[in-house]
Design a protein around this motif. Structure first.
Motif, PDB file in Angstrom:
ATOM      1  N   ALA A  97       0.841  -1.200   0.000  1.00  0.00           N
ATOM      2  CA  ALA A  97       0.000   0.000   0.000  1.00  0.00           C
ATOM      3  C   ALA A  97       0.875   1.249   0.000  1.00  0.00           C
ATOM      4  O   ALA A  97       1.958   1.276   0.600  1.00  0.00           O
ATOM      5  N   ASN A  98       0.402   2.297  -0.680  1.00  0.00           N
ATOM      6  CA  ASN A  98       1.085   3.591  -0.680  1.00  0.00           C
ATOM      7  C   ASN A  98       0.536   4.401   0.486  1.00  0.00           C
ATOM      8  O   ASN A  98      -0.577   4.917   0.434  1.00  0.00           O
ATOM      9  N   ILE A  99       1.337   4.488   1.561  1.00  0.00           N
ATOM     10  CA  ILE A  99       0.910   5.151   2.796  1.00  0.00           C
ATOM     11  C   ILE A  99       1.571   6.517   2.893  1.00  0.00           C
ATOM     12  O   ILE A  99       2.787   6.637   2.752  1.00  0.00           O
ATOM     13  N   VAL A 100       0.755   7.544   3.143  1.00  0.00           N
ATOM     14  CA  VAL A 100       1.269   8.898   3.368  1.00  0.00           C
ATOM     15  C   VAL A 100       0.847   9.348   4.761  1.00  0.00           C
ATOM     16  O   VAL A 100      -0.327   9.249   5.122  1.00  0.00           O
ATOM     17  N   ILE A 101       1.818   9.824   5.541  1.00  0.00           N
ATOM     18  CA  ILE A 101       1.588  10.278   6.914  1.00  0.00           C
ATOM     19  C   ILE A 101       1.810  11.786   6.969  1.00  0.00           C
ATOM     20  O   ILE A 101       2.836  12.286   6.506  1.00  0.00           O
ATOM     21  N   LEU A 102       0.862  12.500   7.551  1.00  0.00           N
ATOM     22  CA  LEU A 102       0.983  13.952   7.692  1.00  0.00           C
ATOM     23  C   LEU A 102       1.200  14.334   9.148  1.00  0.00           C
ATOM     24  O   LEU A 102       0.475  13.876  10.030  1.00  0.00           O
ATOM     25  N   ASN A 103       2.182  15.177   9.398  1.00  0.00           N
ATOM     26  CA  ASN A 103       2.375  15.864  10.677  1.00  0.00           C
ATOM     27  C   ASN A 103       2.695  14.921  11.834  1.00  0.00           C
ATOM     28  O   ASN A 103       2.279  15.154  12.967  1.00  0.00           O
ATOM     29  N   ASP A 104       3.467  13.883  11.540  1.00  0.00           N
ATOM     30  CA  ASP A 104       3.941  12.957  12.564  1.00  0.00           C
ATOM     31  C   ASP A 104       4.865  13.730  13.499  1.00  0.00           C
ATOM     32  O   ASP A 104       5.869  14.292  13.070  1.00  0.00           O
ATOM     33  N   SER A 105       4.549  13.763  14.785  1.00  0.00           N
ATOM     34  CA  SER A 105       5.263  14.659  15.695  1.00  0.00           C
ATOM     35  C   SER A 105       6.757  14.360  15.781  1.00  0.00           C
ATOM     36  O   SER A 105       7.596  15.219  15.505  1.00  0.00           O
ATOM     37  N   PHE A 106       7.116  13.138  16.185  1.00  0.00           N
ATOM     38  CA  PHE A 106       8.527  12.775  16.344  1.00  0.00           C
ATOM     39  C   PHE A 106       8.846  11.459  15.645  1.00  0.00           C
ATOM     40  O   PHE A 106       9.798  10.779  16.006  1.00  0.00           O
ATOM     41  N   GLY A 107       8.011  11.094  14.674  1.00  0.00           N
ATOM     42  CA  GLY A 107       8.284   9.910  13.880  1.00  0.00           C
ATOM     43  C   GLY A 107       7.678   8.630  14.404  1.00  0.00           C
ATOM     44  O   GLY A 107       7.994   7.545  13.893  1.00  0.00           O
ATOM     45  N   ALA A 108       6.817   8.700  15.419  1.00  0.00           N
ATOM     46  CA  ALA A 108       6.251   7.473  15.985  1.00  0.00           C
ATOM     47  C   ALA A 108       5.498   6.670  14.924  1.00  0.00           C
ATOM     48  O   ALA A 108       5.695   5.457  14.796  1.00  0.00           O
ATOM     49  N   LEU A 109       4.637   7.318  14.163  1.00  0.00           N
ATOM     50  CA  LEU A 109       3.860   6.610  13.153  1.00  0.00           C
ATOM     51  C   LEU A 109       4.764   6.070  12.048  1.00  0.00           C
ATOM     52  O   LEU A 109       4.628   4.923  11.607  1.00  0.00           O
ATOM     53  N   ALA A 110       5.702   6.887  11.600  1.00  0.00           N
ATOM     54  CA  ALA A 110       6.591   6.480  10.504  1.00  0.00           C
ATOM     55  C   ALA A 110       7.457   5.298  10.914  1.00  0.00           C
ATOM     56  O   ALA A 110       7.677   4.366  10.131  1.00  0.00           O
ATOM     57  N   VAL A 111       7.974   5.308  12.140  1.00  0.00           N
ATOM     58  CA  VAL A 111       8.841   4.231  12.604  1.00  0.00           C
ATOM     59  C   VAL A 111       8.060   2.922  12.723  1.00  0.00           C
ATOM     60  O   VAL A 111       8.492   1.869  12.243  1.00  0.00           O
ATOM     61  N   VAL A 112       6.890   2.975  13.359  1.00  0.00           N
ATOM     62  CA  VAL A 112       6.093   1.760  13.542  1.00  0.00           C
ATOM     63  C   VAL A 112       5.631   1.192  12.199  1.00  0.00           C
ATOM     64  O   VAL A 112       5.568  -0.026  12.012  1.00  0.00           O
ATOM     65  N   LEU A 113       5.350   2.068  11.244  1.00  0.00           N
ATOM     66  CA  LEU A 113       4.862   1.627   9.929  1.00  0.00           C
ATOM     67  C   LEU A 113       5.985   1.521   8.901  1.00  0.00           C
ATOM     68  O   LEU A 113       5.718   1.371   7.710  1.00  0.00           O
ATOM     69  N   SER A 114       7.238   1.568   9.343  1.00  0.00           N
ATOM     70  CA  SER A 114       8.360   1.613   8.405  1.00  0.00           C
ATOM     71  C   SER A 114       8.445   0.388   7.496  1.00  0.00           C
ATOM     72  O   SER A 114       8.994   0.474   6.386  1.00  0.00           O
ATOM     73  N   ALA A 115       7.923  -0.744   7.926  1.00  0.00           N
ATOM     74  CA  ALA A 115       7.951  -1.941   7.082  1.00  0.00           C
ATOM     75  C   ALA A 115       7.166  -1.733   5.790  1.00  0.00           C
ATOM     76  O   ALA A 115       7.405  -2.428   4.792  1.00  0.00           O
ATOM     77  N   TYR A 116       6.235  -0.760   5.792  1.00  0.00           N
ATOM     78  CA  TYR A 116       5.402  -0.483   4.608  1.00  0.00           C
ATOM     79  C   TYR A 116       5.982   0.631   3.746  1.00  0.00           C
ATOM     80  O   TYR A 116       5.348   1.072   2.790  1.00  0.00           O
ATOM     81  N   ARG A 117       7.181   1.103   4.107  1.00  0.00           N
ATOM     82  CA  ARG A 117       7.883   2.153   3.359  1.00  0.00           C
ATOM     83  C   ARG A 117       6.978   3.379   3.123  1.00  0.00           C
ATOM     84  O   ARG A 117       6.753   3.793   1.980  1.00  0.00           O
ATOM     85  N   PRO A 118       6.483   3.978   4.181  1.00  0.00           N
ATOM     86  CA  PRO A 118       5.571   5.120   4.027  1.00  0.00           C
ATOM     87  C   PRO A 118       6.311   6.394   3.622  1.00  0.00           C
ATOM     88  O   PRO A 118       7.536   6.493   3.727  1.00  0.00           O
ATOM     89  N   THR A 119       5.532   7.385   3.184  1.00  0.00           N
ATOM     90  CA  THR A 119       6.018   8.746   2.983  1.00  0.00           C
ATOM     91  C   THR A 119       5.509   9.604   4.137  1.00  0.00           C
ATOM     92  O   THR A 119       4.311   9.570   4.439  1.00  0.00           O
ATOM     93  N   ALA A 120       6.399  10.328   4.803  1.00  0.00           N
ATOM     94  CA  ALA A 120       6.012  11.191   5.918  1.00  0.00           C
ATOM     95  C   ALA A 120       6.255  12.641   5.528  1.00  0.00           C
ATOM     96  O   ALA A 120       7.374  13.018   5.182  1.00  0.00           O
TER      97      ALA A 120
END
Length: 377
Positions: A48-71
């Motif tokens: 899935a192409n996951i885009v994360i907006l306004n992640d404070s300190f990377g918590a969402l990006a780090v936990v979802l990193s296996a899906y190679r998201p864009t933050a």
């Protein structure tokens, strides 16, 4: 080591920025946990192409990193915290694509995950830009703490994405689900905004996440009346520059001086760059830096630093960023250099400044603000 975030998608060590000894605040909140728990329960589509907006300190990006998201973030600190937290957990940088708030991700977004920002104008700008990139079946989920979720956030999502459905509150956090309305006609993106600077011929550009977008704020107006007037100064820094109007006026008053603009907001620096260019065209050069205060500035390189420190980081109130600015300014100033600071009266900056510099002179004051000058001895 950081504090541990445990979720159905794994456990991770996370730290906030800027670093502080004995940090008690977490790099995530209950809204992050709620969103991650929901995604884990619902299942995330492979590739899935996951885009994360306004992640404070990377918590969402780090936990979802296996899906190679864009933050996507407007904060340099947020991006650097994400890099640090990836490294802390042994995750390669390339697992998360980091974009600033003025850049666009690839099209065909399957998941748009949004932390509602403090400045809703930023969210409005982001939704305008990303709406054409969403797939018809894109899952749009916004989250935030109930106390910081204004009703206007719902209205923005409905106006620019489609129908919304709120979740029940869990640990004082809430999710908002928005369905993509294929027939929705987007209005014109209102950002950046512009206004005419009073008593001048300057038209001021403000991108969406810049403070006081529609007029000159009262603190800056007061500061502009009491800028340093020393003809010996050659190197100025507008620290925490916002739209850069203080640095622009310093440049006008000091035709031979070099001006540096520093902010941790990408939109602030973009605004400052545009405003400086509008004021001077190609006749003057300046330095523009997106950074964590003065961390990347050489010691003893400036004659004068002017700043209006923030007393909050997102929704967290505190004086740690101001203190960091003051300490770094002391290192970056040359001997005899001046730090000029404006702050709300109740913040009592003079106590910290006198302790650090050994001197602190009140330049001016009104009912709300005080301006101080400190000289490096």
């Amino acid at each position: 080591m950081g504090l541990e975030l445990s979720s159905p998608l794994g456990s991770f060590q996370l730290k906030r920025l800027p670093f502080r000894k004995n940090e008690l605040l977490r790099a995530w909140d209950a809204a992050d946990e709620y969103l991650l728990n929901h995604l884990a329960a619902a299942g995330i589509a492979a590739h899935a192409n996951i885009v994360i907006l306004n992640d404070s300190f990377g918590a969402l990006a780090v936990v979802l990193s296996a899906y190679r998201p864009t933050a996507i973030s407007d904060s340099w600190l947020s991006q650097q915290a994400t890099r640090n937290n990836l490294a802390l957990n042994g995750i390669a940088d390339e697992q998360v694509r980091l974009l600033d708030s003025l850049s666009l991700p690839e099209t065909g977004i399957d998941y748009l995950l949004i932390k509602i920002p403090k400045t809703l104008a930023l969210l409005e700008y982001q939704l305008h830009r990303l709406r054409p990139l969403l797939k018809a079946d894109c899952l749009v989920i916004a989250t935030g703490m109930v106390k910081t979720l204004p009703p206007s956030a719902w209205k923005l999502l409905e106006r620019l994405i489609g129908p919304t459905q709120p979740s029940l509150a869990v640990k004082k956090a809430r999710l908002i689900f928005a369905s993509v309305d294929q027939n929705l006609q987007l209005p014109e993106n209102p950002y950046p905004t512009r206004y005419q600077l009073e008593n001048s011929d300057l038209s001021i550009c403000n991108h969406a996440n810049v403070f006081s977008r529609d007029s000159l704020d009262i603190g800056t107006r007061f500061l502009l009346e009491h800028l340093p007037q020393n003809p010996e100064y050659r190197n100025f820094i507008d620290l925490g520059c916002g739209n850069g109007i203080v640095g622009v006026m310093l440049a006008k008053q000091n035709p031979k001086a070099q001006i540096g603009f520093i902010d941790e907001s990408f939109m602030a620096i973009a605004s400052a760059r545009e405003n400086f260019s509008a004021a001077f065209s190609d006749t003057r050069q300046a330095d523009f830096l997106v950074a964590d205060c003065l961390s990347d500035y050489p010691e003893k390189s400036a004659d004068c630093i002017v700043c209006n420190p923030p007393f909050h980081q997102q929704h967290t109130i505190g004086d740690h960023i101001a203190w960091q600015m003051f300490q770094q300014a002391h290192k970056v100033l040359r001997k005899g250099g001046e730090l000029r600071v404006i702050g709300n009266r109740h913040l009592n900056y003079h106590l910290a400044l006198k302790k650090l510099f050994g001197n602190c002179r009140q330049v001016a004051a009104n009912a709300k603000f005080v301006i101080f000058s400190c000289v490096k001895s």
